[in-house]
Design a protein around this motif. Structure first.
Motif, PDB file in Angstrom:
ATOM      1  N   THR A 137      42.660  27.379  53.462  1.00 53.31           N
ATOM      2  CA  THR A 137      43.524  28.345  53.742  1.00 53.31           C
ATOM      3  C   THR A 137      43.007  29.792  53.917  1.00 53.31           C
ATOM      4  OG1 THR A 137      43.830  28.816  51.062  1.00 53.31           O
ATOM      5  CG2 THR A 137      45.345  27.331  52.177  1.00 53.31           C
ATOM      6  N   ASP A 138      41.852  29.831  53.620  1.00 51.96           N
ATOM      7  CA  ASP A 138      41.065  31.276  54.270  1.00 51.96           C
ATOM      8  C   ASP A 138      41.966  32.160  54.219  1.00 51.96           C
ATOM      9  OD1 ASP A 138      38.489  31.127  54.968  1.00 51.96           O
ATOM     10  OD2 ASP A 138      38.774  30.293  56.886  1.00 51.96           O
ATOM     11  N   ARG A 139      42.215  32.945  52.740  1.00 55.07           N
ATOM     12  CA  ARG A 139      43.020  34.050  52.686  1.00 55.07           C
ATOM     13  C   ARG A 139      42.520  34.980  51.952  1.00 55.07           C
ATOM     14  NH1 ARG A 139      48.879  34.815  49.920  1.00 55.07           N
ATOM     15  NH2 ARG A 139      49.767  36.240  51.724  1.00 55.07           N
ATOM     16  N   ALA A 140      42.224  36.522  52.294  1.00 62.10           N
ATOM     17  CA  ALA A 140      41.389  37.342  51.430  1.00 62.10           C
ATOM     18  C   ALA A 140      42.402  37.660  50.352  1.00 62.10           C
ATOM     19  CB  ALA A 140      41.441  38.564  52.504  1.00 62.10           C
ATOM     20  N   ALA A 141      41.926  38.676  49.342  1.00 58.64           N
ATOM     21  CA  ALA A 141      42.623  39.078  48.323  1.00 58.64           C
ATOM     22  C   ALA A 141      43.257  40.401  48.558  1.00 58.64           C
ATOM     23  CB  ALA A 141      41.394  39.220  47.240  1.00 58.64           C
ATOM     24  N   PRO A 142      44.246  40.780  47.765  1.00 58.02           N
ATOM     25  CA  PRO A 142      44.897  42.229  48.067  1.00 58.02           C
ATOM     26  C   PRO A 142      43.709  43.056  47.784  1.00 58.02           C
ATOM     27  CG  PRO A 142      46.114  40.661  46.396  1.00 58.02           C
ATOM     28  CD  PRO A 142      44.788  40.024  46.576  1.00 58.02           C
ATOM     29  N   THR A 143      42.589  43.250  47.088  1.00 59.35           N
ATOM     30  CA  THR A 143      41.815  44.100  46.756  1.00 59.35           C
ATOM     31  C   THR A 143      40.755  44.260  47.981  1.00 59.35           C
ATOM     32  OG1 THR A 143      40.451  42.487  45.710  1.00 59.35           O
ATOM     33  CG2 THR A 143      41.909  44.016  44.468  1.00 59.35           C
ATOM     34  N   SER A 144      41.047  43.500  48.889  1.00 60.92           N
ATOM     35  CA  SER A 144      40.194  43.515  50.451  1.00 60.92           C
ATOM     36  C   SER A 144      40.205  44.805  50.795  1.00 60.92           C
ATOM     37  CB  SER A 144      40.650  42.376  51.275  1.00 60.92           C
ATOM     38  OG  SER A 144      39.987  42.747  52.722  1.00 60.92           O
ATOM     39  N   LYS A 145      38.957  44.848  51.716  1.00 62.45           N
ATOM     40  CA  LYS A 145      38.773  46.410  52.310  1.00 62.45           C
ATOM     41  C   LYS A 145      39.348  46.350  53.519  1.00 62.45           C
ATOM     42  CE  LYS A 145      34.443  47.475  49.691  1.00 62.45           C
ATOM     43  NZ  LYS A 145      33.278  47.913  49.856  1.00 62.45           N
ATOM     44  N   LEU A 146      39.784  45.027  53.998  1.00 67.24           N
ATOM     45  CA  LEU A 146      40.764  45.103  55.363  1.00 67.24           C
ATOM     46  C   LEU A 146      42.043  45.739  55.149  1.00 67.24           C
ATOM     47  CD1 LEU A 146      39.881  41.346  56.077  1.00 67.24           C
ATOM     48  CD2 LEU A 146      38.894  43.262  57.333  1.00 67.24           C
ATOM     49  N   PRO A 147      42.417  46.080  56.335  1.00 68.17           N
ATOM     50  CA  PRO A 147      44.109  46.635  56.409  1.00 68.17           C
ATOM     51  C   PRO A 147      44.731  45.691  55.756  1.00 68.17           C
ATOM     52  CG  PRO A 147      42.968  47.113  58.311  1.00 68.17           C
ATOM     53  CD  PRO A 147      41.835  46.078  57.629  1.00 68.17           C
ATOM     54  N   PRO A 148      45.887  46.166  54.867  1.00 66.76           N
ATOM     55  CA  PRO A 148      46.711  44.923  54.299  1.00 66.76           C
ATOM     56  C   PRO A 148      47.277  43.923  55.254  1.00 66.76           C
ATOM     57  CG  PRO A 148      47.179  47.087  53.334  1.00 66.76           C
ATOM     58  CD  PRO A 148      46.197  47.470  54.490  1.00 66.76           C
ATOM     59  N   GLU A 149      47.691  44.388  56.401  1.00 67.20           N
ATOM     60  CA  GLU A 149      48.353  43.780  57.494  1.00 67.20           C
ATOM     61  C   GLU A 149      47.347  42.620  57.883  1.00 67.20           C
ATOM     62  OE1 GLU A 149      46.725  47.346  59.562  1.00 67.20           O
ATOM     63  OE2 GLU A 149      48.095  46.603  57.578  1.00 67.20           O
ATOM     64  N   GLU A 150      45.866  42.767  57.661  1.00 65.40           N
ATOM     65  CA  GLU A 150      44.860  41.479  58.018  1.00 65.40           C
ATOM     66  C   GLU A 150      44.728  40.623  56.820  1.00 65.40           C
ATOM     67  OE1 GLU A 150      43.754  40.489  60.842  1.00 65.40           O
ATOM     68  OE2 GLU A 150      45.074  42.181  61.855  1.00 65.40           O
ATOM     69  N   SER A 151      44.309  41.304  55.704  1.00 67.44           N
ATOM     70  CA  SER A 151      43.962  40.647  54.547  1.00 67.44           C
ATOM     71  C   SER A 151      45.072  39.839  53.849  1.00 67.44           C
ATOM     72  CB  SER A 151      43.655  41.861  53.404  1.00 67.44           C
ATOM     73  OG  SER A 151      44.649  42.435  52.974  1.00 67.44           O
ATOM     74  N   VAL A 152      46.336  40.106  54.305  1.00 73.03           N
ATOM     75  CA  VAL A 152      47.564  39.276  53.930  1.00 73.03           C
ATOM     76  C   VAL A 152      47.701  37.889  54.706  1.00 73.03           C
ATOM     77  CG1 VAL A 152      49.291  39.924  55.272  1.00 73.03           C
ATOM     78  CG2 VAL A 152      49.834  39.577  52.989  1.00 73.03           C
ATOM     79  N   LYS A 153      47.012  37.848  55.581  1.00 76.47           N
ATOM     80  CA  LYS A 153      47.265  36.645  56.583  1.00 76.47           C
ATOM     81  C   LYS A 153      46.561  35.301  55.905  1.00 76.47           C
ATOM     82  CE  LYS A 153      47.503  39.022  60.810  1.00 76.47           C
ATOM     83  NZ  LYS A 153      46.702  39.137  62.194  1.00 76.47           N
ATOM     84  N   ILE A 154      47.041  34.127  55.917  1.00 79.66           N
ATOM     85  CA  ILE A 154      46.686  33.009  55.618  1.00 79.66           C
ATOM     86  C   ILE A 154      45.970  32.444  56.752  1.00 79.66           C
ATOM     87  CG2 ILE A 154      48.584  31.477  55.845  1.00 79.66           C
ATOM     88  CD1 ILE A 154      48.334  30.246  53.106  1.00 79.66           C
ATOM     89  N   PHE A 155      45.257  31.279  56.558  1.00 80.32           N
ATOM     90  CA  PHE A 155      44.373  30.682  57.764  1.00 80.32           C
ATOM     91  C   PHE A 155      43.843  31.518  58.657  1.00 80.32           C
ATOM     92  CE2 PHE A 155      47.773  27.664  56.754  1.00 80.32           C
ATOM     93  CZ  PHE A 155      46.998  26.585  55.717  1.00 80.32           C
ATOM     94  N   ASN A 156      43.282  32.707  57.858  1.00 80.30           N
ATOM     95  CA  ASN A 156      42.614  33.799  58.939  1.00 80.30           C
ATOM     96  C   ASN A 156      41.129  33.541  59.168  1.00 80.30           C
ATOM     97  OD1 ASN A 156      41.862  36.093  59.953  1.00 80.30           O
ATOM     98  ND2 ASN A 156      42.753  37.180  58.221  1.00 80.30           N
ATOM     99  N   SER A 157      40.939  32.762  60.312  1.00 81.53           N
ATOM    100  CA  SER A 157      39.570  32.504  60.410  1.00 81.53           C
ATOM    101  C   SER A 157      38.705  33.679  61.004  1.00 81.53           C
ATOM    102  CB  SER A 157      39.731  31.188  61.805  1.00 81.53           C
ATOM    103  OG  SER A 157      40.146  31.679  62.650  1.00 81.53           O
ATOM    104  N   GLN A 158      39.376  34.827  61.107  1.00 77.37           N
ATOM    105  CA  GLN A 158      38.727  36.119  61.690  1.00 77.37           C
ATOM    106  C   GLN A 158      38.025  37.067  60.719  1.00 77.37           C
ATOM    107  OE1 GLN A 158      38.273  35.967  64.981  1.00 77.37           O
ATOM    108  NE2 GLN A 158      39.351  34.234  65.032  1.00 77.37           N
ATOM    109  N   LEU A 159      38.261  36.549  59.248  1.00 72.47           N
ATOM    110  CA  LEU A 159      37.721  37.388  58.521  1.00 72.47           C
ATOM    111  C   LEU A 159      36.027  37.450  58.505  1.00 72.47           C
ATOM    112  CD1 LEU A 159      39.372  35.679  55.128  1.00 72.47           C
ATOM    113  CD2 LEU A 159      39.831  37.880  56.415  1.00 72.47           C
TER     114      LEU A 159
END
Length: 260
Positions: free
Chosen positions: A126-148
């Motif tokens: 599912t490739d999903r970042a955690a809420p504590t990610s340093k990415l912007p929330p609108e990016e880290s919240v995405k699922i199947f995010n192959s661009q992490l």
């Protein structure tokens, strides 16, 4: 009835039946799977991100130091690697020694295999970042995010803490009741097993979300997956599983006859 296979070295038990679960039937299992699939599909199509972000924002804005440390301590209840697995293993070994049967160890092995084969692969897929990610929330919240970016934590969904808690505490409750039976308590209080099964997973769900270690939909997915796997494990007729005839009767049944 127990029957010994001639020349095969195996033990066969007639009338192999699944253990009962509550509520009975397979309708809830199918509902749990459908809920997990539906939640994943909704996230994949960009839905529910607003709820995830709102819960994360509220948690981050309402987390004084004392509440943070209380939540962090209680969140250890969901640590599978160095808490739940060793506790279940020790309890399994003690029950095996007391009952002189290897069947309690099968419960530990099955729980370990179930968590390893379900939670990890789903996280990777599912490739999903955690809420504590340093990415912007609108990016880290995405699922199947192959661009992490490389090095970014990408295994947030589903929550392993929550799923682990449900699966492992279910196994611990089963083993504890069986262990108490070996100590001369043929009918341990059913309320004890229910508290062990329910309270820790609920605490882990709340603390994991409150600490912003997982999006709330991660935790919900962990509940759905954990309950599904737990119900499968609960159904296994541990005392009736055919085992090779072992030296000293270590294949003996009767360990979980009265266990919930």
């Amino acid at each position: 009835m127990r029957e010994s296979g001639q020349g095969t070295g195996t033990v066969r038990r007639s009338g192999l039946r699944l253990r009962p679960v509550y509520p009975g039937g397979w309708w809830l299992d199918l509902l749990l799977l459908a809920g997990l699939a539906g939640l994943t599909l909704a996230l994949a199509n960009g839905h529910l991100y607003g709820i995830d972000q709102a819960v994360r924002e509220w948690s981050d804005n309402n987390r004084p130091d004392f509440a943070y440390w209380i939540a962090r301590v209680f969140n250890f209840l969901g640590q599978g690697g160095w808490l739940l697995t060793p506790v279940a293993a020790i309890l399994g070994i003690l029950t095996a020694l007391r009952s002189r049967s290897i069947r309690p160890l099968l419960v530990v092995a099955a729980a370990y295999a179930a968590t390893y084969l379900t939670i990890g692969p789903l996280k990777i897929w599912t490739d999903r970042a955690a809420p504590t990610s340093k990415l912007p929330p609108e990016e880290s919240v995405k699922i199947f995010n192959s661009q992490l970016p490389a090095g970014e934590y990408s295994m947030s969904y589903p929550s392993g803490h929550v799923a682990n808690a449900i699966i492992w505490y279910g196994a611990i409750a089963l083993l504890l009741v069986a262990f108490l039976r070996t100590l001369g308590r043929p009918h341990p209080p059913a309320a004890l097993a229910r508290v062990i099964r329910i309270a820790p997973p609920l605490i882990v769900f709340c603390t994991t979300t409150y600490l912003s270690w997982h999006w709330i939909t991660d935790s919900v997915a962990g509940i759905l997956l954990g309950l599904f796997v737990d119900r499968l494990l609960t159904r296994i007729p541990w005392d009736d599983l055919p085992l090779p005839a072992l030296r000293g009767g270590l294949d003996r049944p009767g360990v979980f006859t009265s266990a919930p």
